[in-house]
Design a protein around this motif. Structure first.
Motif, short mmCIF file in Angstrom:
data_model
loop_
_atom_site.label_atom_id
_atom_site.label_comp_id
_atom_site.label_asym_id
_atom_site.label_seq_id
_atom_site.Cartn_x
_atom_site.Cartn_y
_atom_site.Cartn_z
N THR A 1 -0.76 5.64 4.10
CA THR A 1 -1.35 5.52 2.77
C THR A 1 -2.84 5.21 2.87
O THR A 1 -3.35 4.93 3.96
CB THR A 1 -0.64 4.41 1.97
N THR B 1 10.10 4.00 -2.99
CA THR B 1 9.14 2.91 -2.85
C THR B 1 9.19 2.30 -1.46
O THR B 1 8.17 2.09 -0.81
CB THR B 1 9.41 1.83 -3.93
N ARG C 1 7.60 4.64 0.96
CA ARG C 1 6.14 4.70 0.79
C ARG C 1 5.45 3.54 1.49
O ARG C 1 4.28 3.66 1.88
CB ARG C 1 5.80 4.67 -0.71
N THR C 2 6.15 2.42 1.65
CA THR C 2 5.52 1.26 2.29
C THR C 2 5.97 1.08 3.73
O THR C 2 5.71 0.02 4.32
CB THR C 2 5.86 -0.03 1.51
N GLY D 1 0.81 -1.21 0.00
CA GLY D 1 0.00 0.00 0.00
C GLY D 1 0.85 1.26 0.00
O GLY D 1 1.68 1.44 0.87
N GLY D 2 0.63 2.13 -1.01
CA GLY D 2 1.37 3.37 -1.10
C GLY D 2 2.42 3.36 -2.18
O GLY D 2 2.93 4.41 -2.57
N GLY E 1 3.18 6.41 -6.14
CA GLY E 1 3.10 6.70 -4.71
C GLY E 1 3.34 8.16 -4.41
O GLY E 1 3.49 8.98 -5.32
N GLU E 2 3.41 8.45 -3.12
CA GLU E 2 3.53 9.83 -2.66
C GLU E 2 4.82 10.47 -3.18
O GLU E 2 5.91 9.91 -3.04
CB GLU E 2 3.50 9.85 -1.13
#
Lengths: 453, 453
Positions: free
Chosen positions: B294, B285, B288-289, A214-215, B279-280
């Motif tokens: 998220t 990556t 982001r996780t 997720g994300g 992602g943001e």
């Protein structure tokens, strides 16, 4: 009500109930046997009523039932169109009585197909029977009852093409629309077209744990929401480039005339239990459902839809989207620009597949023809002198355009349904009075048509 | 591999397969009997291995299996946590082998729950058996195996509260996470929190014909798309006011340290068959996780989702949405602002109902404790001197925060799963080598912990 209808109405209803018990759902192949049962039922009843050359005609899809009565080649010929297939019943749990076990309540018939179109189509079979038994049939008549209307009449074009000779007639008669009210007769003179599409979005190649991933990856469900949300702006305008280019613009006079049809927005909202209506800025509710095109999501799904919670990022997301079209829009062209547009707006990291389910061309029927006049006279006689109001329906009957193209014939849409019939919804119904009044009015059409043609 | 593991590994696997055959899906009540079967299975195996006071403890929900071995009150006590419940198997048709008929392929166990968490939980049962049979158990041990982890451990809080005395220990040991690779051991020192919500939108009081009504009423599916699409902007930022207010900001040093963990974006994309990650903006990556919160749609549905086409405007639309949270965010607070925000953005003509499924608090584990050191030493001995890398996982194990609150204990997360295990997805798997290496490493933890505590 004629003496014959009065005498036989209980049998008429019993026969209709037998037909309504057959779940002839055309969109789901598991109902194929019932499709054939329904076709055989119609063929049998046409025979019983006195039709000749009755045939269950096979096509690449569901069969078309044909039957005719040619009493005199010099007389005008009426080609009756109707359909015996129905919409799916789901959501089943919202029905108060079983969709395929017709139930009589406050003089209304509750069942899937009661109004759309088994009940209305069957009025023609019984009007024909009545005219045959009473020797009052004043025109030649041909029946063409199909089983694919709810899936876009995909094989009817070829059927008509192959049998053009047999189908030669002066007018098409259809009862698959509504009337303003049982006291306010109306004739449908406009139908919207239809372009029915499906979108499939694919993100990762498998469902993923929404915590681990997720994300960091594009979620096809979030992407679907973005895509769908972008198709309309805050004013309810559709944002697909070129969508409105060919839309027919009505004159202020025409719009003023339409606005005269009796309508209460409060009753409308109350009936749907909505606080506020919604639609394209600058148009009335009636205009939004008749002279303006629209776009609606008919189904959207993906991921975990069961009980409780599942922390998943799905691999795929789906949406079924249909657009109602108005005169001068081509459904083929709209389907094409829709596809191009969707492909162009899908976010990175998502694969897209757009498919066309089916389409239909919008139509407008002239109100100055002999055929319209005959129908108008029939209503006036059946409804104590009340002239029917010409209205445009928001629905689509793609074959009306097909008949014009292939057979060069206009259709007269003598609909006896009501908005409250809830067609395509749970608890679909059809008034017994509408059913009997329809039979009576149809018989009168033959009389007046023979008289002035 | 120890001689005992080598000698008994076939039986270990056979037992695990028996456990994996029980479809103990906690999110769907229809599997209640299997939940009880799985709990009884664990209790039986703990008894066989030599645990005392083994009990299947009833709760308001699914039972918790307890068992213990107190060899000397003066020795440190390890409280083992795991769960026997699993995620639903759907979409079933994407499984190559039946989800509840475990299959051995290229030395990997394919089954729902193979890695999450039956396989990893069972490593502890077998490590315990091995230490008992070989008289090498160097600490006291208590087992607490629950059946509601996949639905937010809704009843575990009360269970712990009622049995605080029995559960008194020095450390919690959990294997419900992953490692970087079978050659690169790692210990999870951070977990994201979770807020899992459901949105129900209601438009008209019944499904409507999209021709008759299309364009004049708000369609709940279109409205759902609008609502969901508005929750993230083009840069992948979540737009809910106040969502980021309390998010922990890591120092550049910490981020630089994290960036050292071996990772290939190309392999990542190839494994998921995606052209581009998403992602943001401004984060990698891995960030982001792990260190960033998220929002993902886990399920969305409404209208006609069957074969073919149905021209309907549905009455209702639904979406399941979960947010992964990071340290200092409170899931209760996030659930509340999410609800308020959704209620505030729903378009006119639509009724909204937002419900919270469950939540979990984010956690970070100190890496300077005796417990972490003992785990580090155990990995180093089991993996030829390789020190484990501390990593933050994107997943959530809500009870880790609960243990800290209720028992004042930190958890050591010795996970032996791999990213490629496809937990929560079709074809979930767990490597036989991971399973056996896990048993070996867990035994070593007890040895080193007793030595340095």
């Amino acid at each position: 009500m004629t003496p014959y209808i009065k005498e036989h109405k209980d049998r008429f209803l019993a026969e209709l109930f037998d037909l309504l018990r057959i779940p002839s759902v055309s969109t789901d192949v598991t109902y194929q046997p019932d499709i054939n049962k329904a076709a055989a039922f119609i063929a049998h009843q046409l025979n019983e009523a006195g039709a000749d050359k009755v045939e269950v005609c096979q096509t690449a899809g569901n069969p078309v039932v044909y039957g005719e009565k040619i009493i005199d080649p010099k007389l005008p010929t009426v080609l009756v169109y109707g359909h015996y297939d129905v919409q799916p019943a789901d959501p089943i749990d919202l029905w108060d009585t079983p969709p395929f076990e017709p139930t009589l309540k406050d003089n209304k018939i509750y069942a899937r197909g009661a109004s759309d179109d088994k009940g209305q189509m069957y009025m023609h079979v019984k009007a024909f029977e009545s005219m045959m038994k009473n020797n009052t049939l004043a025109c030649n008549v041909k029946f063409m009852i199909e089983g694919e209307e709810e899936i876009g009449s995909v094989n009817l074009g070829q059927f008509i093409n192959e049998r053009k000779a047999n189908l030669d007639a002066d007018v098409i008669l259809i009862s698959d629309t509504g009337m303003i009210s049982i006291d306010t007769p109306s004739i449908t003179v406009g139908l919207r077209g239809l372009s029915y599409m499906e979108i499939e979005l694919t993100g990762p190649n498998r469902d993923l744990h929404s915590g681990m991933y997720g994300g960091a990856v594009q979620n096809p469900l979030n992407a679907m929401a973005e895509v769908v949300a972008s198709l309309k702006d805050a004013d309810g305008h559709i944002t697909i480039p070129g969508f409105y280019d060919k839309v027919e613009i009505l004159s202020d006079e025409d719009r003023a005339k339409m606005a005269k049809a009796p309508f209460s927005l409060d009753d409308y909202k109350k009936a749907l239990a909505i606080e506020k209506e919604f639609g394209e800025k600058g148009y009335s509710t009636n205009e939004r459902t008749s002279i303006r095109p629209t776009l609606d999501v008919n189904g959207m799904w993906g991921g975990y839809t069961g009980e409780g919670a599942k922390t998943v990022i799905p691999s795929k997301a789906y949406a079924k989207i249909s657009m109602r079209l108005v005169p001068h829009q081509s459904w083929e062209e709209i389907s094409e620009i829709f596809t191009k547009h969707i492909e162009s707006i899908v976010p990175d990291g998502i694969l897209v597949k757009v498919t066309t389910h089916h389409g239909g061309t919008p139509v407008v029927i002239p109100t100055n023809s002999t055929e319209f006049k005959a129908a108008s006279n029939a209503y006036a006689e059946a409804f104590d002198g009340k002239e029917p109001i010409p209205v445009r329906s928001g629905g689509s009957i793609p074959i009306v355009a097909l008949f014009k193209e292939e057979l060069g014939l206009d259709s007269i849409m003598m609909g006896f349904g009501l908005d409250s019939d809830a067609i395509h919804s749970p608890n679909e119904k059809f008034g017994v009075d509408n059913f009997l009044k329809g039979i009576e009015t149809i018989e009168l059409f033959y009389k007046h048509y023979a008289a002035i043609k």
